[in-house]
Design a protein around this motif. Sequence first.
Motif, mmCIF file in Angstrom:
data_model
loop_
_atom_site.group_PDB
_atom_site.id
_atom_site.type_symbol
_atom_site.label_atom_id
_atom_site.label_comp_id
_atom_site.label_asym_id
_atom_site.label_seq_id
_atom_site.Cartn_x
_atom_site.Cartn_y
_atom_site.Cartn_z
ATOM 1 N N LYS A 261 0.821 -1.222 0.000
ATOM 2 C CA LYS A 261 0.000 0.000 0.000
ATOM 3 C C LYS A 261 0.850 1.265 0.000
ATOM 4 N N ASN A 262 2.085 1.126 0.415
ATOM 5 C CA ASN A 262 2.928 2.329 0.474
ATOM 6 C C ASN A 262 3.866 2.448 -0.730
ATOM 7 N N SER A 263 3.429 1.880 -1.856
ATOM 8 C CA SER A 263 4.310 1.952 -3.031
ATOM 9 C C SER A 263 3.830 2.994 -4.045
ATOM 10 N N ALA A 264 2.868 3.840 -3.639
ATOM 11 C CA ALA A 264 2.301 4.802 -4.596
ATOM 12 C C ALA A 264 3.326 5.821 -5.092
ATOM 13 N N SER A 265 4.285 6.170 -4.235
ATOM 14 C CA SER A 265 5.230 7.221 -4.642
ATOM 15 C C SER A 265 6.523 6.659 -5.227
ATOM 16 N N LEU A 266 6.612 5.324 -5.309
ATOM 17 C CA LEU A 266 7.875 4.744 -5.792
ATOM 18 C C LEU A 266 7.981 4.801 -7.310
ATOM 19 N N ASP A 270 13.021 2.207 -8.359
ATOM 20 C CA ASP A 270 12.905 1.658 -6.997
ATOM 21 C C ASP A 270 12.447 0.198 -7.043
ATOM 22 N N LYS A 279 14.533 -8.040 -2.401
ATOM 23 C CA LYS A 279 13.507 -7.634 -1.422
ATOM 24 C C LYS A 279 12.105 -8.083 -1.826
ATOM 25 N N SER A 401 -1.616 8.644 -12.253
ATOM 26 C CA SER A 401 -2.397 9.319 -11.231
ATOM 27 C C SER A 401 -3.537 8.422 -10.741
ATOM 28 N N GLN A 404 -2.195 5.394 -8.697
ATOM 29 C CA GLN A 404 -1.664 5.819 -7.392
ATOM 30 C C GLN A 404 -2.824 5.859 -6.392
ATOM 31 N N ASN A 408 -2.876 3.790 -2.872
ATOM 32 C CA ASN A 408 -2.917 4.418 -1.539
ATOM 33 C C ASN A 408 -4.314 4.391 -0.926
ATOM 34 N N SER A 410 -7.013 5.949 -1.803
ATOM 35 C CA SER A 410 -7.805 7.179 -1.813
ATOM 36 C C SER A 410 -8.936 7.121 -2.840
ATOM 37 N N ARG B 154 10.474 8.831 0.877
ATOM 38 C CA ARG B 154 9.908 7.608 0.310
ATOM 39 C C ARG B 154 9.573 6.612 1.425
ATOM 40 N N PRO B 155 8.747 5.610 1.102
ATOM 41 C CA PRO B 155 8.281 4.702 2.161
ATOM 42 C C PRO B 155 9.402 4.093 3.000
ATOM 43 N N ASP B 174 3.544 6.773 3.431
ATOM 44 C CA ASP B 174 4.038 7.074 2.085
ATOM 45 C C ASP B 174 3.714 8.551 1.837
ATOM 46 N N LEU B 176 4.685 11.095 0.049
ATOM 47 C CA LEU B 176 4.437 11.724 -1.255
ATOM 48 C C LEU B 176 3.435 10.937 -2.097
ATOM 49 N N GLY B 177 3.047 9.770 -1.607
ATOM 50 C CA GLY B 177 2.133 8.925 -2.390
ATOM 51 C C GLY B 177 0.689 9.039 -1.958
ATOM 52 N N PRO B 179 -2.555 11.511 -1.331
ATOM 53 C CA PRO B 179 -3.002 12.876 -1.657
ATOM 54 C C PRO B 179 -3.179 13.749 -0.408
ATOM 55 N N PRO B 266 -0.001 12.808 -6.143
ATOM 56 C CA PRO B 266 -0.955 11.870 -6.733
ATOM 57 C C PRO B 266 -2.312 12.538 -6.958
ATOM 58 N N ASP B 267 -2.928 12.185 -8.066
ATOM 59 C CA ASP B 267 -4.252 12.692 -8.401
ATOM 60 C C ASP B 267 -4.308 14.221 -8.367
#
Lengths: 434, 322
Positions: A261-266, A270, A279, A401, A404, A408, A410, B154-155, B174, B176-177, B179, B266-267
């Motif tokens: 769930k925390n891979s949205a910004s990768l 990475d 890993k 977008s 992501q 996450n 959202s 980053r995470p 996370d 930056l991941g 919103p 994001p978004d």
Amino acid sequence: MQRFRRLVAAIALAATATTTVAACGGGDNGDNSDAKVLKLWHYESENSAMGIGWNRAIEIFKSEHPGVEVRFERKAFEQIQQNAGMIINSSEGPDIMEYNKGNATAGLLSSQGLLADLSSEADKRGWAGKLSPSLQTTARYSDKGVMGSGKWFGVPNYGEYVTVYYNKDLFQQNGVKVPTTMAEMTAAMDTFVGKGVTPLGMAGAEYPAGQLFYQLALSKGDRQFVDNYQLYKNPVDFKADPLKYGADTFAQWVQKGYVAKNSASLKAEDMGTAFIGGKVPMIVSGSWWYGRFKTEMKANWDTFLFPGNTLQAGSSGNLWVVPENSKAKSLAYDFIDITLRPEIQDLIGNNGGVPVAADASKISDPKDRKLIEDFNTVSKSDGLAFYPDWPVPGYYDVLVSGFQGLINGSKSPDQVLDTIAKPYADGVKEITGK
Amino acid sequence: MAVSETVAATPPAATPTPPAPSRRRRGRNAAYWLYLLPGAALFLLVIGAPLVGTLYLSLTKWSGIGDPRWVGLDNYQQLLHDDVFWASFRNTVWMLVAMVVVPTLLGLLLAAVLFDVIGRRFKPRTAAALRAAFYLPQVLPVVVAGIVWGWILRPDGAFNSLLDAVGLGALRHDWLGDPGTALPAVMAVMIWVQIGYPVVVFMAALQRVDPELYEAAEVDGANWLHRFRAITLPQIRPETFVVALTCTIAALKVFGPIFALTRGGPDNATNVPSYFAYYTFFKKLQVGYGSAISMVLTLIIVVVAGIFIWMQARSERRDRGF
């Protein structure tokens, strides 16, 4: 004042002379077999499979065309991507150039009359016979610049496709077998989750999420769906399968912990380095990683096709295009022909690339051979489904977008499908006028 | 009566009327314009021509290749109904907070403390070293800073590791991941980037304030806060305007950190007008629409800069008492 007048006159004269010379150039159809220079540009690194193959092709070209000078310039991908229109519209451009496949790139230039029509050469020199129908899709463009039909404006000589890379050591340590069906795939991922290991590496900030979604959608899709989605043959319903299945399943995979769930910004890098570092046991990504994993990864690893899919995200590689302004078109066609010869194709294959017309038996490394055999299987069964961001310009960021949001948490799958449906419809309308 | 007579007797030639500019002097003044010509030519070449070109393109539909098609104000009409465009401007308001309001206020406070407290109680060199430390992020290329902050946030980055180390592992995120946290995270980075600029400008401003003013105030029993409000703030008002203006323009056109950190995601949570214009221009190949976004952004920057300059001029006139 007198001096000023002289200066203006000199500038005007220079401008007129330049225009006249340019006009003379424009009148030449460029199919000049007596040309003594071939200007060649591409953006592959010297030690990549394609770079090695094309270096050899240049050597062969020189030996077969004594007296012809090859002026090769290595360019940056972005340099060509952003300036190709201006470059080949000028008299300073190359005679042959590697260029990006797709509607927004090669298609756009072809629709503006900037690329030479290669159709008769493709027939005459047998290129059409060497490339499967799904590989030809990116080579041919309609008058509006939509790929899949019409004249030949480019020739690919390598391919790429999305596959599953897996860490053999991690599979062995956790008692997981290589899956061949989707049920086995989910069972394998459940096993990893049960042992506290996130099974699939992911990178929400770049292409991997969109490609996983597309692979999942393709498991419920057929060629008609691909033609509708990529070639606008019929309207696409984003709230129905296969796209709905893709988004729903992606969301489930996140919920079940198959995807972090925390891979949205990768970023893709990475994800790749996480796989190289052992890993994550699996990643779903393109054959462009293959050479890097081969040189950098210490653990045992291999690949398998996304289980159960007859269609895979993938396509030809980028294209050789010949600008309409080229002064040495015949030489450019000769060069393309050389890159499609078995010698060059095998060389690409033996250096970790995916040639489009190689004899797999000539590939010495079994792992390389498997990569190429898998590609040939997909290609020959018309299984290349291109990439999810191809249909309209700017769609890559839309997909990034959207997914992501799914990673996450959202957004719901329905919301994501809404988010990606409108830009698709707007973009298609922009291109087709419908 | 005598006075009148005296006045009347004053010969007209003695009236201090300004001398009429001779033809020779007018000619000399006109010669000064020659010195402006290189600057004017450069301005026309570098600013004027691209501006006119962008204005023209904003009234067309164009993919970047072939001939632009004239569409009049269509692009501007489309902008009015574009949710992403408005979202990008909402985010700009937050960038103004992060790049103008907080750095200016915090910078003012830090500069006053460094100058007035640290500078006096320790050696001036200590204050200078701290000032340089605050300024350091301004020296770094903003994209490099963005990439490094991307690693930190980053995470599995340094910030989450730090949270773990101090027993706050439950707050791992996370940054930056999501919103919900991406914009605040970018804002925090921008505060870090910006803070050194006002600190340096304000410290330079404080050095030109007459120390006797502070000494007199101290004699009258004014504490630090009183002195800060009554002396420091009014004395450095011109610098405050300069800092606020330059930071506002920087915030309105911010691009590099967004490009390096989040690409507007994001978004669209961190999208800003300049990134939106870039994306529309180069990724969607809608050159006309991208130009319209750029024109609106330019107009806003010019208006905001005009308002600041007018306010500054008015403040200066008030200070001079006319």
